[in-house]
Design a protein around this motif. Structure first.
Motif, PDB file in Angstrom:
ATOM      1  N   ASP A 561       0.829  -1.209   0.000  1.00  0.00           N
ATOM      2  CA  ASP A 561       0.000   0.000   0.000  1.00  0.00           C
ATOM      3  C   ASP A 561       0.868   1.265   0.000  1.00  0.00           C
ATOM      4  OD1 ASP A 561      -2.267  -1.519  -0.013  1.00  0.00           O
ATOM      5  OD2 ASP A 561      -2.701  -1.299   2.137  1.00  0.00           O
ATOM      6  N   ALA A 562       2.082   1.145   0.526  1.00  0.00           N
ATOM      7  CA  ALA A 562       2.999   2.292   0.576  1.00  0.00           C
ATOM      8  C   ALA A 562       3.795   2.442  -0.711  1.00  0.00           C
ATOM      9  CB  ALA A 562       3.939   2.147   1.768  1.00  0.00           C
ATOM     10  N   LYS A 619       6.445   0.756  11.095  1.00  0.00           N
ATOM     11  CA  LYS A 619       6.277   2.152  10.688  1.00  0.00           C
ATOM     12  C   LYS A 619       7.638   2.834  10.527  1.00  0.00           C
ATOM     13  CE  LYS A 619       3.916   6.419  12.103  1.00  0.00           C
ATOM     14  NZ  LYS A 619       3.093   7.061  13.166  1.00  0.00           N
ATOM     15  N   ASP A 620       8.557   2.577  11.476  1.00  0.00           N
ATOM     16  CA  ASP A 620       9.893   3.188  11.412  1.00  0.00           C
ATOM     17  C   ASP A 620      10.693   2.644  10.235  1.00  0.00           C
ATOM     18  OD1 ASP A 620       9.282   4.635  13.659  1.00  0.00           O
ATOM     19  OD2 ASP A 620      10.331   3.293  15.054  1.00  0.00           O
ATOM     20  N   PHE A 621      10.607   1.326  10.044  1.00  0.00           N
ATOM     21  CA  PHE A 621      11.319   0.715   8.907  1.00  0.00           C
ATOM     22  C   PHE A 621      10.820   1.313   7.601  1.00  0.00           C
ATOM     23  CE2 PHE A 621      11.079  -2.414   5.459  1.00  0.00           C
ATOM     24  CZ  PHE A 621      12.437  -2.595   5.220  1.00  0.00           C
ATOM     25  N   LYS A 626      11.420   4.515   2.736  1.00  0.00           N
ATOM     26  CA  LYS A 626      10.919   5.498   1.775  1.00  0.00           C
ATOM     27  C   LYS A 626      11.899   6.641   1.569  1.00  0.00           C
ATOM     28  CE  LYS A 626       6.335   6.218   1.733  1.00  0.00           C
ATOM     29  NZ  LYS A 626       4.967   6.447   2.227  1.00  0.00           N
ATOM     30  N   LYS A 627      12.610   7.025   2.630  1.00  0.00           N
ATOM     31  CA  LYS A 627      13.654   8.049   2.487  1.00  0.00           C
ATOM     32  C   LYS A 627      14.782   7.543   1.593  1.00  0.00           C
ATOM     33  CE  LYS A 627      13.029  10.446   6.924  1.00  0.00           C
ATOM     34  NZ  LYS A 627      13.615  10.658   8.280  1.00  0.00           N
ATOM     35  N   SER A 630      13.305   7.436  -2.077  1.00  0.00           N
ATOM     36  CA  SER A 630      13.042   8.760  -2.676  1.00  0.00           C
ATOM     37  C   SER A 630      14.333   9.544  -2.878  1.00  0.00           C
ATOM     38  CB  SER A 630      12.073   9.560  -1.795  1.00  0.00           C
ATOM     39  OG  SER A 630      12.653   9.817  -0.524  1.00  0.00           O
ATOM     40  N   GLY A 631      15.320   9.329  -1.981  1.00  0.00           N
ATOM     41  CA  GLY A 631      16.606  10.005  -2.122  1.00  0.00           C
ATOM     42  C   GLY A 631      17.565   9.286  -3.038  1.00  0.00           C
ATOM     43  N   LYS A 632      17.132   8.125  -3.538  1.00  0.00           N
ATOM     44  CA  LYS A 632      17.978   7.287  -4.414  1.00  0.00           C
ATOM     45  C   LYS A 632      19.360   7.073  -3.792  1.00  0.00           C
ATOM     46  CE  LYS A 632      15.459   8.332  -8.627  1.00  0.00           C
ATOM     47  NZ  LYS A 632      14.341   9.018  -7.944  1.00  0.00           N
TER      48      LYS A 632
END
Length: 641
Positions: A561-562, A619-621, A626-627, A630-632
């Motif tokens: 979902d994320a 949630k933390d993982f 995602k960081k 998104s930051g590749k």
């Protein structure tokens, strides 16, 4: 006579001297490592006599010309060994190539890898014999007679293709004589570290209608340590072979039903789409608009562009409604039609049009190689239409974009400026202007580059970016081509500030080059262990047993979902086996879930980078993951973050 050396210093001599004698006069140490000379830009033997003022560069193995001379002599040692062991063999050609040399030979009984060992042993004998390498010339008819006497039909054919008044060059070492323009080393004893690496088939003169010959590949170095290092890199390259890893990781396949036309499998498409999303992101940021043009267009268009005359043998053609059409080998004519579709003003320029266009080019069957050389590929093209005043800034902008792309993947690279080829169109003035504009942009960016004479496109000079992968191999990918010709041929216009019609200038450029080929390079560069943002599967959920499947499915659903590319291993296998399989698939993260994790609402994190990273809240993982995506961010194996 005055001899101007590479460092600008001048030496004067009152008599003619060989290049070797001049090298000895400069330094005995230099003479010991000299391979060849470069007189007024031409690579020559050390034995070449200099009798008038010139510019002279003494070439060692560190110089391209010196390395080529060393390896060209290595190919002659190979051919001599073959003729000693298998005298019935006919010789074709044996040049130096990148990373080594080869010799094409014709023998009724096919060569085997066991034969290579025997040939190598004989080559070592020839080196120990320390045979002087001597050159001589003959008139054409005498040269033909000599090669007929030696029963070398391929050499005879080569000589017969030369003009009747040609003086033919030969090189001799011991009992062995070969047709060759040189240059060569002065003695066989210099070639001490070599290895024959492989056998392949090769059509005589590259024509598939001719006989298939055997190509014996080898490499050579001045030091055994350098040879050993190269052979280790070769072994590493075999492990990283994109065809092997592509199959093991389920990325793509090649079938006999479509030779040269790769099939991308679901995981391969995830990788390809991640690349294309990055392409769109970086191009949007840099002011490009995206277009799409037809895959097939009429002969008239390709005649106007010049491709029909200069590129037709590589194009697939068909007839529709009694008219000739061609499947596009390049995207540029379609982009030109888009530019033509409405009136343009200087206020509109520059226009940067990007296109992920599928192109088809006919490659010979023997030239195809996995994803590296295919007949159908996606080209990440862009065409920029601009005023003369905008040229320098646009070239700099493209070079900066390509630099950003290559750094994203951890590639080093070097740059070449390729100038006008023999088969070209346009005036000398236009070519000079275009070449100077590219050179000026590179200079203003402070980019180091070498000039590659005569290797430009038929419509304009170009800047090529040769990237270096993680094991030191180079690949030509990005290119910037400056084109005055196609805007002229298509009569493109824009209205200037003076209200008059003017001709735009055009840039053709790619960053990845061929998406398929770039994927092949990335597979080998990362050995299939892609950065998390690029990985086809980013996370694998591993329930310890069937009792924990329900919690595993919840973790899987939350990740999916994320927007995470996630899989779950629901098989009734031991957890150690599941972890090993996920590691073999080079998945960045494995989330182990059992009773303890379910009770605490956590996951046990194992990564490709740091092994066991302990328990974390999902949630933390997910936030950290995602960081990273998104930051590749490229995590290294040593990273413990």
């Amino acid at each position: 006579m005055k001899i101007t050396l590479k460092d600008g210093s001048v030496r004067e001599y009152d008599k003619s001297m060989s290049v070797y004698e001049i090298a000895s006069d400069i330094s005995e140490g230099l003479a010991r490592v000299a391979m060849a000379g470069e007189v007024n830009g031409e690579v020559v033997d050390l034995r070449t006599v200099v009798s008038e003022d010139c510019e002279l560069n003494i070439l060692t193995f560190q110089d391209e010309g010196g390395k080529d001379t060393f390896r060209h002599t290595s190919s002659h040692i190979l051919a001599q060994a073959v003729k000693r062991l298998y005298p019935e063999t006919k010789l074709a050609i044996g040049p130096a190539i990148a990373d080594g040399f080869y010799y094409d030979v014709d023998r009724d009984i096919p060569f085997t890898t066991e034969d290579l060992e025997k040939i190598e042993k004989e080559m070592k004998k020839i080196v120990k014999e320390a045979l002087p390498v001597e050159s001589f010339t003959l008139p054409r008819e005498e040269a033909i007679a000599l090669m007929k006497e030696k029963e070398e039909p391929y050499k005879v054919e080569l000589i017969e293709d030369l003009p009747e008044d040609a003086i033919i060059s030969f090189y001799k070492q011991g009992e062995f004589t070969d047709l060759c323009a040189g240059p060569h080393l002065m003695n066989t004893k210099t070639v001490k570290a070599f290895k024959l690496t492989s056998l392949a088939g090769a059509y005589w003169r590259g024509n598939e209608k001719n006989k298939m010959l055997t190509r014996i590949y080898g490499t050579s170095f001045t030091k055994k340590a350098d040879l050993d290092e190269y052979l280790e890199r070769l072994e590493e390259a075999k492990k990283r072979d994109h065809r092997k890893l592509g199959k093991e990781l389920g990325l793509f396949m090649l079938r006999e039903e479509g030779p040269g036309f790769p099939f991308f499998l679901p995981k391969g498409m995830a990788l390809k789409n991640a690349l294309l999303e990055y392409w769109r992101e970086i191009h949007t940021k840099n002011g490009y608009v995206e277009i799409s043009t037809p895959i097939m267009l009429s002969r008239h268009l390709w005649e106007t562009s010049g491709h029909w005359d200069h590129y037709k043998e590589n194009m697939y053609t068909t007839v529709i409604d009694e008219q000739d059409f061609a499947v596009k080998p390049m995207n540029c004519p379609g982009g030109i039609l888009v530019y033509e579709s409405e009136p343009r003003s200087y206020r509109d320029l520059p226009i940067r049009m990007g296109e992920l266009g599928i192109v088809h080019r006919h490659e010979k069957s023997g030239q195809m190689h996995g994803l590296m050389r295919v007949r159908c590929f996606t080209q990440d093209d862009a065409h920029i239409f601009m005023t003369p005043e905008q040229v320098k800034d646009e070239i700099k902008g493209v070079a900066t974009l390509i630099d950003e792309v290559y750094k994203m993947f951890g590639f080093k690279y070097h740059v070449e400026l390729s100038t006008r080829p023999e088969d070209s169109m346009g005036s000398d003035e236009d070519w000079e202007l275009a070449t100077d504009a590219l050179r000026d942009a590179l200079d203003s960016l402070g980019m180091d580059y070498v000039v590659n004479e005569g290797d430009g496109a038929f419509y304009g000079p170009k800047i090529d970016f040769h990237l270096e992968d993680s094991i030191g191999r180079t690949w030509q990918c990005g290119t910037i081509q400056l084109d005055f010709q196609l805007p002229l041929r298509f009569n493109l216009e824009y209205t200037g500030a003076d209200g008059e019609k003017h001709r735009p200038i055009m840039i053709h450029r790619v960053a990845f080059g061929s998406i398929e080929r770039f994927i092949g390079i990335l597979i080998e560069h990362f050995a299939g262990a892609f950065p998390t943002w690029l990985a086809p599967v980013q996370v694998k959920v591993l329930p310890i047993s069937d009792k924990h499947l329900e919690y595993g499915e919840k973790v899987y659903a939350a990740l999916k979902d994320a927007g995470i590319r996630v899989e779950i291993d629901t098989r009734a296998e031991k957890i150690g086996y599941k972890i090993r399989e996920a590691q073999m698939q080079k998945i960045p993260y494995m989330l182990v879930v059992g009773a303890k994790e379910e009770e605490e609402g956590k996951v046990s994190v194992r990564s490709r980078f740091a092994g066991d990273e302990g328990q974390k809240c999902l949630k933390d993982f997910l936030c950290d993951l995602k960081k990273e995506i998104s930051g590749k961010i490229r995590r290294s194996m040593e990273s413990k973050e």
